[in-house]
Write a protein that holds these residues in place. Structure first.
Motif, PDB file in Angstrom:
ATOM      1  N   UNK A  65       0.813  -1.230   0.000  1.00 42.05           N
ATOM      2  CA  UNK A  65       0.000   0.000   0.000  1.00 42.05           C
ATOM      3  C   UNK A  65       0.841   1.272   0.000  1.00 42.05           C
ATOM      4  N   UNK A  66       2.131   1.119   0.173  1.00 44.85           N
ATOM      5  CA  UNK A  66       3.007   2.296   0.158  1.00 44.85           C
ATOM      6  C   UNK A  66       3.393   2.641  -1.272  1.00 44.85           C
ATOM      7  N   UNK A  67       4.201   3.705  -1.395  1.00 45.33           N
ATOM      8  CA  UNK A  67       4.637   4.119  -2.726  1.00 45.33           C
ATOM      9  C   UNK A  67       6.151   4.313  -2.728  1.00 45.33           C
ATOM     10  N   UNK A  68       6.779   3.808  -3.781  1.00 47.51           N
ATOM     11  CA  UNK A  68       8.227   3.981  -3.934  1.00 47.51           C
ATOM     12  C   UNK A  68       8.464   4.756  -5.225  1.00 47.51           C
ATOM     13  N   UNK A  69       9.247   5.831  -5.116  1.00 42.76           N
ATOM     14  CA  UNK A  69       9.571   6.638  -6.297  1.00 42.76           C
ATOM     15  C   UNK A  69      11.088   6.642  -6.465  1.00 42.76           C
ATOM     16  N   UNK A  70      11.535   6.325  -7.674  1.00 45.43           N
ATOM     17  CA  UNK A  70      12.960   6.382  -8.001  1.00 45.43           C
ATOM     18  C   UNK A  70      13.176   7.466  -9.033  1.00 45.43           C
ATOM     19  N   UNK A  71      14.074   8.390  -8.739  1.00 44.77           N
ATOM     20  CA  UNK A  71      14.303   9.522  -9.645  1.00 44.77           C
ATOM     21  C   UNK A  71      15.751   9.494 -10.116  1.00 44.77           C
ATOM     22  N   UNK A  72      15.956   9.617 -11.403  1.00 45.87           N
ATOM     23  CA  UNK A  72      17.325   9.643 -11.942  1.00 45.87           C
ATOM     24  C   UNK A  72      17.317  10.411 -13.250  1.00 45.87           C
ATOM     25  N   UNK A  73      18.495  10.953 -13.573  1.00 48.59           N
ATOM     26  CA  UNK A  73      18.590  11.782 -14.767  1.00 48.59           C
ATOM     27  C   UNK A  73      18.953  10.952 -16.010  1.00 48.59           C
ATOM     28  N   UNK A  74      19.439   9.743 -15.809  1.00 53.64           N
ATOM     29  CA  UNK A  74      19.944   8.941 -16.943  1.00 53.64           C
ATOM     30  C   UNK A  74      18.937   7.878 -17.380  1.00 53.64           C
ATOM     31  N   UNK A  75      18.472   8.030 -18.622  1.00 55.17           N
ATOM     32  CA  UNK A  75      17.428   7.116 -19.120  1.00 55.17           C
ATOM     33  C   UNK A  75      17.876   5.662 -19.080  1.00 55.17           C
ATOM     34  N   UNK A  76      19.125   5.403 -19.490  1.00 55.99           N
ATOM     35  CA  UNK A  76      19.596   4.013 -19.559  1.00 55.99           C
ATOM     36  C   UNK A  76      19.627   3.359 -18.175  1.00 55.99           C
ATOM     37  N   UNK A  77      19.912   4.143 -17.151  1.00 55.08           N
ATOM     38  CA  UNK A  77      19.920   3.596 -15.779  1.00 55.08           C
ATOM     39  C   UNK A  77      18.482   3.261 -15.381  1.00 55.08           C
ATOM     40  N   UNK A  78      17.569   4.176 -15.678  1.00 60.35           N
ATOM     41  CA  UNK A  78      16.157   3.952 -15.308  1.00 60.35           C
ATOM     42  C   UNK A  78      15.572   2.748 -16.046  1.00 60.35           C
ATOM     43  N   UNK A  79      16.034   2.520 -17.288  1.00 60.60           N
ATOM     44  CA  UNK A  79      15.513   1.358 -18.031  1.00 60.60           C
ATOM     45  C   UNK A  79      15.830   0.071 -17.289  1.00 60.60           C
TER      46      UNK A  79
END
Ligand SMILES: C[S@@+](CC[C@H](N)C(=O)[O-])C[C@H]1O[C@@H](n2cnc3c(N)ncnc32)[C@H](O)[C@@H]1O
Length: 212
Positions: A65-79
């Motif tokens: 029920x919680x929420x996790x947000x991951x923020x990063x500037x690099x698209x390849x890392x986020x993929x």
């Protein structure tokens, strides 16, 4: 945030992911997530989440029920982070995070030294956290232990290799350590129960505190 950072992590995302998810590294991540004191249903945010190695540790604490947000500037890392920890992923500059909801726990691992003004960035992160919420920061550092002196040369080489602004800075390891100091000083100034400990033979500094 520089294009060099995005280019560097874009090029090395695959290798970074292998290193970031090595079994030994997981216990550091577990310790860092533990410092946030998260509860079920909380909102946990990671700044500079990279390939998402911390995200499952955050999800485990906030529950379904919680929420996790991951923020990063690099698209390849986020993929590569996609699917980890059932997190919402945002491609954005962590120096100006586009978040408006109050955050319960905010994590930054191996990222503070990437900012030219780490103190100002950490201060901004604290503004996003609700009163009594927590911030935890984990970083490499030179070990002060006597046995580690010869190994510190290896540390300097490691920091140099992983630096995205080595062409602009003469002593990369010292600049890295100064930036970490500045980030942690800002955290200490904004929190009530600031605490710090070392892990991995003194090569990691884990700091956390409760935002006032
Ligand atoms: C050393 S990696 C750490 C990744 C992750 N926190 C971990 O522990 O594995 C640094 C990450 O910070 C990201 N980063 C650097 N500057 C950033 C900025 N200004 N905003 C958002 N992310 C940034 C990079 O893209 C990279 O993914």
């Amino acid at each position: 945030m520089s294009d060099a950072t995005r280019a560097f992590y874009g090029r090395w995302a695959r290798l970074y992911d292998v290193l970031a998810t090595l079994p030994g590294v997981s216990s550091w991540r577990e310790s860092a997530a533990g410092e946030l004191g998260l509860a079920r249903g909380d909102l946990a945010v990671e700044m500079g989440c990279g390939t998402g190695a911390n995200l499952p540790h955050l999800r485990e604490r906030v529950g379904p029920d919680g929420r996790v947000v991951g923020l990063d500037v690099t698209r390849e890392m986020l993929e590569r982070a996609r699917g980890r920890g059932d997190a919402d992923l945002l491609q954005a500059d962590a120096a100006r995070p586009p978040l408006s909801e109050p955050v319960d726990g905010l994590l930054g691992t191996f990222v503070v030294a990437m900012f030219t003004d780490p103190g100002a960035v950490v201060d901004r992160w604290c503004d996003l956290v609700r009163p009594s919420g927590r911030v935890a920061l984990l970083h490499f550092t030179r070990s002060e232990r006597a046995w580690a002196r010869p190994v510190n040369a290896g540390y300097r080489a490691f920091v140099w290799l992983s630096s995205t602004d080595k062409s602009r800075v003469r002593d990369v390891a010292s600049s890295h350590d100064r930036r970490v100091d500045a980030g942690l000083e800002a955290l200490a100034a904004r929190t009530t129960d600031y605490r710090e400990r070392t892990l991995a033979g003194g090569y990691l500094r884990l700091a956390s505190g409760q935002v006032t």
